[in-house]
Scaffold this motif. Structure first.
Motif, PDB file in Angstrom:
ATOM      1  N   SER A  18       0.616   5.602 -10.929  1.00 34.06           N
ATOM      2  CA  SER A  18       0.191   4.199 -10.917  1.00 34.06           C
ATOM      3  C   SER A  18       0.886   3.373  -9.842  1.00 34.06           C
ATOM      4  O   SER A  18       0.624   2.179  -9.717  1.00 34.06           O
ATOM      5  CB  SER A  18       0.474   3.577 -12.291  1.00 34.06           C
ATOM      6  OG  SER A  18       1.861   3.639 -12.582  1.00 34.06           O
ATOM      7  N   TRP A  19       1.776   3.991  -9.053  1.00 36.37           N
ATOM      8  CA  TRP A  19       2.533   3.248  -8.060  1.00 36.37           C
ATOM      9  C   TRP A  19       1.712   3.031  -6.803  1.00 36.37           C
ATOM     10  O   TRP A  19       0.960   3.902  -6.385  1.00 36.37           O
ATOM     11  CB  TRP A  19       3.830   3.980  -7.725  1.00 36.37           C
ATOM     12  CG  TRP A  19       4.768   3.999  -8.877  1.00 36.37           C
ATOM     13  CD1 TRP A  19       4.792   4.898  -9.900  1.00 36.37           C
ATOM     14  CD2 TRP A  19       5.792   3.049  -9.172  1.00 36.37           C
ATOM     15  NE1 TRP A  19       5.771   4.581 -10.801  1.00 36.37           N
ATOM     16  CE2 TRP A  19       6.404   3.444 -10.386  1.00 36.37           C
ATOM     17  CE3 TRP A  19       6.262   1.898  -8.527  1.00 36.37           C
ATOM     18  CZ2 TRP A  19       7.456   2.741 -10.955  1.00 36.37           C
ATOM     19  CZ3 TRP A  19       7.304   1.202  -9.084  1.00 36.37           C
ATOM     20  CH2 TRP A  19       7.891   1.616 -10.295  1.00 36.37           C
ATOM     21  N   SER A  20       1.861   1.894  -6.200  1.00 38.24           N
ATOM     22  CA  SER A  20       1.116   1.585  -4.973  1.00 38.24           C
ATOM     23  C   SER A  20       1.998   0.883  -3.962  1.00 38.24           C
ATOM     24  O   SER A  20       1.559  -0.006  -3.246  1.00 38.24           O
ATOM     25  CB  SER A  20      -0.090   0.700  -5.294  1.00 38.24           C
ATOM     26  OG  SER A  20       0.328  -0.525  -5.878  1.00 38.24           O
ATOM     27  N   GLU A  21       3.284   1.267  -3.915  1.00 47.42           N
ATOM     28  CA  GLU A  21       4.216   0.684  -2.955  1.00 47.42           C
ATOM     29  C   GLU A  21       4.931   1.789  -2.195  1.00 47.42           C
ATOM     30  O   GLU A  21       4.968   2.939  -2.626  1.00 47.42           O
ATOM     31  CB  GLU A  21       5.276  -0.185  -3.654  1.00 47.42           C
ATOM     32  CG  GLU A  21       4.719  -1.351  -4.447  1.00 47.42           C
ATOM     33  CD  GLU A  21       4.541  -1.018  -5.914  1.00 47.42           C
ATOM     34  OE1 GLU A  21       5.012   0.055  -6.336  1.00 47.42           O
ATOM     35  OE2 GLU A  21       3.919  -1.811  -6.635  1.00 47.42           O
ATOM     36  N   PRO A  23       0.836  -1.203   0.000  1.00 53.23           N
ATOM     37  CA  PRO A  23       0.000   0.000   0.000  1.00 53.23           C
ATOM     38  C   PRO A  23       0.874   1.257   0.000  1.00 53.23           C
ATOM     39  O   PRO A  23       1.992   1.248   0.518  1.00 53.23           O
ATOM     40  CB  PRO A  23      -0.781  -0.108   1.320  1.00 53.23           C
ATOM     41  CG  PRO A  23      -0.628  -1.519   1.757  1.00 53.23           C
ATOM     42  CD  PRO A  23       0.699  -1.959   1.238  1.00 53.23           C
ATOM     43  N   PRO A  24       0.392   2.359  -0.555  1.00 54.79           N
ATOM     44  CA  PRO A  24       1.178   3.608  -0.496  1.00 54.79           C
ATOM     45  C   PRO A  24       1.139   4.246   0.887  1.00 54.79           C
ATOM     46  O   PRO A  24       1.790   5.256   1.116  1.00 54.79           O
ATOM     47  CB  PRO A  24       0.498   4.492  -1.538  1.00 54.79           C
ATOM     48  CG  PRO A  24      -0.912   3.997  -1.590  1.00 54.79           C
ATOM     49  CD  PRO A  24      -0.837   2.515  -1.352  1.00 54.79           C
ATOM     50  N   ARG A  74       8.433   5.205  -4.934  1.00 54.78           N
ATOM     51  CA  ARG A  74       8.108   4.485  -3.696  1.00 54.78           C
ATOM     52  C   ARG A  74       8.595   5.220  -2.442  1.00 54.78           C
ATOM     53  O   ARG A  74       8.315   4.767  -1.321  1.00 54.78           O
ATOM     54  CB  ARG A  74       8.742   3.096  -3.728  1.00 54.78           C
ATOM     55  CG  ARG A  74       8.183   2.165  -4.794  1.00 54.78           C
ATOM     56  CD  ARG A  74       9.013   0.899  -4.850  1.00 54.78           C
ATOM     57  NE  ARG A  74       8.447  -0.106  -5.757  1.00 54.78           N
ATOM     58  CZ  ARG A  74       9.079  -1.206  -6.133  1.00 54.78           C
ATOM     59  NH1 ARG A  74      10.302  -1.458  -5.668  1.00 54.78           N
ATOM     60  NH2 ARG A  74       8.505  -2.064  -6.956  1.00 54.78           N
ATOM     61  N   SER A 111       1.705   8.916   2.605  1.00 55.13           N
ATOM     62  CA  SER A 111       1.716   9.096   1.157  1.00 55.13           C
ATOM     63  C   SER A 111       3.106   8.810   0.620  1.00 55.13           C
ATOM     64  O   SER A 111       4.111   9.109   1.273  1.00 55.13           O
ATOM     65  CB  SER A 111       1.307  10.528   0.788  1.00 55.13           C
ATOM     66  OG  SER A 111       1.284  10.700  -0.609  1.00 55.13           O
ATOM     67  N   VAL A 126       2.186   8.412  -5.365  1.00 56.57           N
ATOM     68  CA  VAL A 126       0.808   8.063  -5.041  1.00 56.57           C
ATOM     69  C   VAL A 126      -0.190   8.635  -6.043  1.00 56.57           C
ATOM     70  O   VAL A 126      -1.273   8.110  -6.229  1.00 56.57           O
ATOM     71  CB  VAL A 126       0.466   8.516  -3.602  1.00 56.57           C
ATOM     72  CG1 VAL A 126       0.336  10.032  -3.515  1.00 56.57           C
ATOM     73  CG2 VAL A 126      -0.798   7.828  -3.109  1.00 56.57           C
TER      74      VAL A 126
END
Length: 202
Positions: A178-181, A83-84, A116, A171, A175
């Motif tokens: 398209s990044w979610s890490e 998750p971000p 990230r 955050s 965020v």
């Protein structure tokens, strides 16, 4: 022993006391794998001492990107969560003093993907680790890292002694895309030399 020799000075009585504190935990640490306490500038990195326990909201365990990598003194390893938003918790309950007054902390960016990097976060302390017991010590917004494997240090304006510390990233830099890490290479919780207690001599 692992000290940052460029910044280690044994001059005054207070510094000699700090040296004794820094030697505490020089044996191997089972919980973190570090087993050494670093003297960093004017303070002692408490995250690498014996008895420290780390936990996190999540991790990329199948790739070895786990929370204990944050305190292994190796910028080549990292902690990653998907998750971000995520959190990392440090528990000093198993150490000699059981609680410390952290006066500053440092974060190191990981080896890849600046998207990230944590951008917004809060550092909080607690005596019990229970919900509702947390005291906010520092809050940061729109922070950036200049490069990969870069270390930044942040001061705590009103330090107090806590058993638990929790860094909550709200955050990541990517965020909005398209990044979610979210990831970090290292975390240090630093206690100012003058606050270190001589009772921790080995």
């Amino acid at each position: 022993m692992l000290f940052r020799s460029a910044t280690m000075r044994i001059i005054t009585t207070a510094t000699l006391c700090a040296f004794a504190v820094a030697c505490d935990g020089a044996s191997e640490v089972g919980t973190t794998g570090a087993g050494l306490v670093e003297q960093t500038g004017g303070g002692v990195d408490r995250t690498s001492m014996a008895g420290v326990v780390l936990s996190a909201q999540g991790a990329n365990a199948q790739s070895g990107e786990v929370v204990t990598n944050l305190v292994d003194d190796d910028l080549g390893t990292k902690w990653l969560d998907f998750p971000p938003t995520s959190w990392v918790q440090v528990d000093f309950g198993g150490t000699a003093a059981g609680a410390y007054a952290v006066t500053s902390y440092s974060l190191s960016s990981a080896n890849d993907h600046p998207q990230r990097d944590p951008m917004d976060w809060t550092l909080a302390g607690s005596a019990t680790g229970q919900s509702g017991s947390w005291t906010t010590l520092d809050t940061r917004s729109n922070e950036t890292f200049s490069s990969r494997l870069a270390t930044r240090t942040f001061s705590i304006s009103a330090p107090a002694s806590f058993r638990y510390y929790r860094l909550t990233a709200t955050s990541a830099a990517g965020v909005q895309g398209s990044w979610s890490e979210i990831q970090l290479a290292e975390l240090e919780l630093i206690e100012e030399i003058g606050r270190a207690s001589c009772r921790e001599r080995v």
